[in-house]
Write a protein that holds these residues in place. Structure first.
Motif, PDB file in Angstrom:
ATOM      1  N   ALA A 265      66.693  37.783  48.251  1.00  0.00           N
ATOM      2  CA  ALA A 265      66.414  36.350  48.324  1.00  0.00           C
ATOM      3  C   ALA A 265      65.176  35.977  47.505  1.00  0.00           C
ATOM      4  N   VAL A 266      64.140  36.809  47.551  1.00  0.00           N
ATOM      5  CA  VAL A 266      62.949  36.567  46.731  1.00  0.00           C
ATOM      6  C   VAL A 266      63.325  36.571  45.256  1.00  0.00           C
ATOM      7  N   TRP A 267      64.130  37.545  44.866  1.00  0.00           N
ATOM      8  CA  TRP A 267      64.532  37.655  43.455  1.00  0.00           C
ATOM      9  C   TRP A 267      65.332  36.414  43.029  1.00  0.00           C
ATOM     10  N   LEU A 268      66.334  36.030  43.815  1.00  0.00           N
ATOM     11  CA  LEU A 268      67.154  34.871  43.471  1.00  0.00           C
ATOM     12  C   LEU A 268      66.295  33.620  43.299  1.00  0.00           C
ATOM     13  N   THR A 269      65.359  33.414  44.226  1.00  0.00           N
ATOM     14  CA  THR A 269      64.525  32.217  44.169  1.00  0.00           C
ATOM     15  C   THR A 269      63.637  32.219  42.927  1.00  0.00           C
ATOM     16  N   ALA A 270      62.971  33.328  42.681  1.00  0.00           N
ATOM     17  CA  ALA A 270      62.055  33.392  41.539  1.00  0.00           C
ATOM     18  C   ALA A 270      62.811  33.337  40.218  1.00  0.00           C
ATOM     19  N   PHE A 271      63.969  33.995  40.145  1.00  0.00           N
ATOM     20  CA  PHE A 271      64.789  33.926  38.925  1.00  0.00           C
ATOM     21  C   PHE A 271      65.207  32.482  38.662  1.00  0.00           C
ATOM     22  N   ALA A 272      65.650  31.770  39.705  1.00  0.00           N
ATOM     23  CA  ALA A 272      66.051  30.375  39.537  1.00  0.00           C
ATOM     24  C   ALA A 272      64.871  29.508  39.107  1.00  0.00           C
ATOM     25  N   LEU A 273      63.676  29.775  39.656  1.00  0.00           N
ATOM     26  CA  LEU A 273      62.488  29.046  39.200  1.00  0.00           C
ATOM     27  C   LEU A 273      62.249  29.272  37.718  1.00  0.00           C
ATOM     28  N   GLY A 274      62.428  30.512  37.271  1.00  0.00           N
ATOM     29  CA  GLY A 274      62.279  30.784  35.852  1.00  0.00           C
ATOM     30  C   GLY A 274      63.316  30.058  35.014  1.00  0.00           C
ATOM     31  N   ALA A 275      64.555  30.023  35.507  1.00  0.00           N
ATOM     32  CA  ALA A 275      65.623  29.379  34.742  1.00  0.00           C
ATOM     33  C   ALA A 275      65.380  27.882  34.591  1.00  0.00           C
ATOM     34  N   VAL A 276      64.914  27.208  35.656  1.00  0.00           N
ATOM     35  CA  VAL A 276      64.748  25.754  35.565  1.00  0.00           C
ATOM     36  C   VAL A 276      63.464  25.365  34.847  1.00  0.00           C
ATOM     37  N   THR A 277      62.574  26.320  34.592  1.00  0.00           N
ATOM     38  CA  THR A 277      61.363  26.019  33.815  1.00  0.00           C
ATOM     39  C   THR A 277      61.388  26.692  32.452  1.00  0.00           C
ATOM     40  N   ALA A 278      62.562  27.165  32.041  1.00  0.00           N
ATOM     41  CA  ALA A 278      62.643  27.940  30.790  1.00  0.00           C
ATOM     42  C   ALA A 278      62.245  27.122  29.572  1.00  0.00           C
ATOM     43  N   ASP A 279      62.435  25.805  29.615  1.00  0.00           N
ATOM     44  CA  ASP A 279      62.110  24.963  28.461  1.00  0.00           C
ATOM     45  C   ASP A 279      60.648  24.525  28.447  1.00  0.00           C
ATOM     46  N   LEU A 280      59.893  24.903  29.458  1.00  0.00           N
ATOM     47  CA  LEU A 280      58.493  24.502  29.540  1.00  0.00           C
ATOM     48  C   LEU A 280      57.590  25.605  28.990  1.00  0.00           C
ATOM     49  N   PRO A 281      56.349  25.272  28.646  1.00  0.00           N
ATOM     50  CA  PRO A 281      55.427  26.310  28.164  1.00  0.00           C
ATOM     51  C   PRO A 281      55.221  27.397  29.220  1.00  0.00           C
ATOM     52  N   GLU A 282      54.835  28.566  28.769  1.00  0.00           N
ATOM     53  CA  GLU A 282      54.561  29.682  29.676  1.00  0.00           C
ATOM     54  C   GLU A 282      53.505  29.253  30.695  1.00  0.00           C
ATOM     55  N   PRO A 283      53.741  29.491  31.991  1.00  0.00           N
ATOM     56  CA  PRO A 283      52.758  29.060  32.991  1.00  0.00           C
ATOM     57  C   PRO A 283      51.476  29.876  32.909  1.00  0.00           C
ATOM     58  N   ASP A 284      50.391  29.294  33.400  1.00  0.00           N
ATOM     59  CA  ASP A 284      49.125  30.010  33.503  1.00  0.00           C
ATOM     60  C   ASP A 284      49.347  31.254  34.363  1.00  0.00           C
ATOM     61  N   PRO A 285      49.049  32.444  33.864  1.00  0.00           N
ATOM     62  CA  PRO A 285      49.339  33.672  34.627  1.00  0.00           C
ATOM     63  C   PRO A 285      48.678  33.699  36.001  1.00  0.00           C
ATOM     64  N   ARG A 286      47.461  33.184  36.116  1.00  0.00           N
ATOM     65  CA  ARG A 286      46.793  33.201  37.421  1.00  0.00           C
ATOM     66  C   ARG A 286      47.485  32.269  38.406  1.00  0.00           C
ATOM     67  N   ILE A 287      47.913  31.102  37.911  1.00  0.00           N
ATOM     68  CA  ILE A 287      48.612  30.155  38.784  1.00  0.00           C
ATOM     69  C   ILE A 287      49.964  30.731  39.191  1.00  0.00           C
ATOM     70  N   ALA A 288      50.671  31.316  38.217  1.00  0.00           N
ATOM     71  CA  ALA A 288      51.976  31.898  38.532  1.00  0.00           C
ATOM     72  C   ALA A 288      51.842  32.983  39.590  1.00  0.00           C
ATOM     73  N   ALA A 289      50.839  33.833  39.467  1.00  0.00           N
ATOM     74  CA  ALA A 289      50.638  34.898  40.456  1.00  0.00           C
ATOM     75  C   ALA A 289      50.320  34.314  41.826  1.00  0.00           C
ATOM     76  N   ALA A 290      49.517  33.254  41.851  1.00  0.00           N
ATOM     77  CA  ALA A 290      49.116  32.668  43.136  1.00  0.00           C
ATOM     78  C   ALA A 290      50.304  32.052  43.860  1.00  0.00           C
ATOM     79  N   VAL A 291      51.148  31.307  43.141  1.00  0.00           N
ATOM     80  CA  VAL A 291      52.257  30.639  43.837  1.00  0.00           C
ATOM     81  C   VAL A 291      53.384  31.618  44.160  1.00  0.00           C
ATOM     82  N   MET A 292      53.512  32.694  43.401  1.00  0.00           N
ATOM     83  CA  MET A 292      54.517  33.689  43.753  1.00  0.00           C
ATOM     84  C   MET A 292      54.062  34.550  44.931  1.00  0.00           C
ATOM     85  N   GLU A 293      52.782  34.661  45.111  1.00  0.00           N
ATOM     86  CA  GLU A 293      52.266  35.428  46.246  1.00  0.00           C
ATOM     87  C   GLU A 293      52.577  34.740  47.570  1.00  0.00           C
TER      88      GLU A 293
END
Length: 639
Positions: A265-293
């Motif tokens: 379930a974690v994988w499906l959710t995070a993969f889908a988040l990546g898919a729907v933001t694929a057209d956007l700039p790469e997220p800030d790595p620190r922010i991405a780590a914080a919200v995935m945590e």
């Protein structure tokens, strides 16, 4: 908003405002049954005459540094909107905050869900109007649902800032919400940063979220939100195969350190988040780590302790970041999308409640049928032109509409439909003295008036089929469970009682069979895939006695007392479902706790309308995704 037990915490929050504008409003009946509804009207009505905005805090929050200055700037940036300064990791709107953080959006509009009320600011006139609304429409509903209904009624959008500028303190709930688990913000940095007055405030059209252990997506279709399994959404966009292949490539050790069963379930959710933001700039790595945590904590907080959630957070973060990257790669590469297979026969869903019919048609479409899921006919009444090209009609019975069935059948005959499936009701067995009822019953016209109405419709559609040489099958359905269930069903009545703090009246002799709408769609798929044989089939997902069913609903909505009533005349029969299993090898597969939770959440959050989001200038828009202080114990609505 506060309670005498939290007086010290409330005073500390008030004292933090350097300009001394915060009043502490105490529960006027502190010994009464815990509810935010007693103190909410007092907290929202004490607006000073010269205020442009009114802020209400709950007493179980921690303020970021610079909170009050940030709130002033936020009010100036969005003067005509509601502003929530918190988004919890366990909520749908916590997932919106996660998506906003990944997209670099300082603001986001909420989904239709209970409004985050831990720190909520309204324009002054809206604040003044809340008390009258609650008095007239509150009806015992959870406080944050009443706020949602109020803001929808006045057409006021709700936005929140990212990161949150308050954190939910780890205090025991005084409003009876402790069983909802450890709840904190999706993203909280401890410092309230600058407010971008002209920053984008998207309402994301696809929001993947992990909640109650399930990976799901909110999808905006016109003016309606659809909530479905993330696997179904990925399959619709052609990315499910890529998602599962990437999960397999990550290896069996990728989910090490996660609670059993949560890795997928974690994988499906995070993969889908990546898919729907694929057209956007790469997220800030620190922010991405914080919200995935915090992703796993939001999905598992009702099942695990705070210590267990925090211990698993690094493993969740690492798996989710890997899935996020895989989803971004897949979403940006059209070549990896799996082409949709050739469509099966075209099916029209008629009759019934239009929202339920549309929901059913969408599940049939996801199973491969050309079901016209966004073209359900008004009031279920198609014309012959509307059925042009349709091979099969699935008609949801509605005996109270005396002319509907005849109109549908006339249109089907003129259009040359090849087959009709009539979805009737187990209510045709009402009044039966048998303990187990089979498709051979009732042998004659039943005496019960409700059963008789369903029996007449069955007879009419079977007679029409014989007269026109069109195969007809009747499915007798157990009580639907899930979104858009009939309002007169026991399940909806009980959910309504639970949400509005009224006891359930249970009969120790009562029995209920229920049917998840996904099981219904799967049964229809099995029926339509086979030659028409048996004229009548019973369909149900499961059977429960009343206490067992009430316990299920209490777990997924609000725990409420029940009282026993004695009625020896109550129906005690159960439909036998062996025939459909033997003939079509069909078995129910839906997870009923999930079905009942979806019903409870729909009734709490999705039946009260919506607000209109202002048009966003193209220059500031985030690209659309492709696919008083605290209420005692905080908010008291959690579906």
């Amino acid at each position: 908003m506060s309670h005498p037990k939290r007086a010290e915490e409330a005073r500390r929050l008030a004292d933090a405002d350097p300009r001394g504008r915060i009043r502490v409003i105490m529960d006027p009946e502190p010994d009464g049954r815990p509810t935010a509804l007693r103190v909410a009207p007092l907290s929202w009505s004490c607006v000073t005459p010269d205020a442009t905005h009114h802020l209400v805090l709950q007493d179980d929050v921690v303020l970021a540094e610079g909170f009050y200055e940030h709130a002033e700037r936020a009010a100036a940036a969005a003067p005509g909107e509601a502003i929530a300064l918190y988004a919890g990791w366990e909520a749908r709107n916590g997932a919106v905050a996660r998506l906003a953080a990944l997209a670099g959006a300082p603001w986001a509009y909420t989904l239709q869900e209970h409004v985050p009320c831990q720190a909520l600011m309204l324009p002054a006139e809206a604040a003044r109007g809340y008390e009258d609304f609650q008095r007239e429409h509150g009806g015992g509903w959870p406080y944050d649902v009443v706020v949602q209904r109020y803001l929808n009624a006045i057409g006021m959008p709700v936005r929140f800032c990212t990161p949150s500028t308050v954190q939910h303190d780890d205090l025991p709930s005084l409003a009876g919400n402790t069983y909802h688990g450890f709840r904190q913000a999706t993203l909280f940095t401890g410092t309230a940063g600058p407010v971008e007055a002209d920053g984008p405030c998207p309402r994301f059209p696809v929001v993947p979220f992990y909640q109650y252990g399930e990976a799901r997506c909110a999808v905006l279709r016109g003016a309606e939100w659809e909530y479905l399994e993330t696997e179904r959404q990925l399959a619709r966009t052609g990315l499910l195969d890529a998602c599962l292949a990437a999960l397999a490539a990550a290896g069996p050790d990728a989910a090490a350190g996660l609670p059993d069963g949560s890795g997928r379930a974690v994988w499906l959710t995070a993969f889908a988040l990546g898919a729907v933001t694929a057209d956007l700039p790469e997220p800030d790595p620190r922010i991405a780590a914080a919200v995935m945590e915090t992703l796993g904590s939001g999905g598992l907080c009702e099942e695990f302790t705070a210590a267990e959630l925090l211990a698993a957070a690094p493993a969740v973060r690492d798996l989710a970041l890997t899935a996020l990257a895989a989803g971004r790669r897949a979403g940006a590469d059209p070549a990896v999308r799996t082409p949709r297979p050739a469509l099966l026969a075209r099916v029209a869903v008629t009759g019934g409640d239009p929202d339920f019919a549309r929901q059913l048609a969408r599940v049939l479409a996801d199973a491969g049928h050309d079901a016209g899921q966004d073209a359900v006919h008004p009031a279920g009444r198609p014309s012959a032109e509307g059925l042009d090209g349709v091979r099969y009609v699935v008609h949801l019975g509605r005996p109270e509409d005396g002319e509907l069935l005849a109109e549908v059948l006339a249109a089907a005959a003129e259009a040359g439909v090849e087959r009709v499936v009539y979805a009737g009701s187990s209510a045709v067995y009402r009044g039966s003295r048998e303990r187990t009822v089979t498709e051979e019953l009732p042998a004659a016209a039943p005496a019960d008036p409700v059963a008789l109405a369903w029996w007449h419709e069955e007879r009419a559609v079977l007679a029409w089929g014989a007269d026109h040489g069109v195969p007809v099958q009747v499915l007798r359905l157990a009580d639907p469970v899930g979104p858009h269930a009939p309002q007169d069903s026991p399940l909806v009545r009980w959910v309504n009682l639970a949400w509005t703090r009224r006891p359930l009246a249970l009969n120790p002799l009562g029995r209920h069979q229920v049917l998840d709408h996904r099981d219904l769609a799967d049964a229809l798929r099995a029926v339509l895939a086979a030659p028409p044989a048996q004229p009548v089939l019973n369909v149900a997902s499961a059977a429960f006695d009343e206490q067992e069913l009430a316990g299920f609903l209490a777990d997924v909505s609000r725990r409420t007392p029940w009282e026993w009533v004695q009625d020896p005349t109550v129906d005690r029969w159960t439909m036998a479902t062996g025939l459909i299993a033997a003939e079509l090898h069909w078995q129910p597969s839906a997870e009923l706790r999930e079905s009942m939770r979806a019903l409870a959440q729909w009734w709490a959050c999705d039946i009260h309308g919506d607000y209109t989001v202002p048009a966003v200038p193209a220059a500031t828009a985030v690209p659309a995704a492709t696919a008083a202080t605290a209420v005692p114990g905080g908010s008291d609505a959690r579906a």
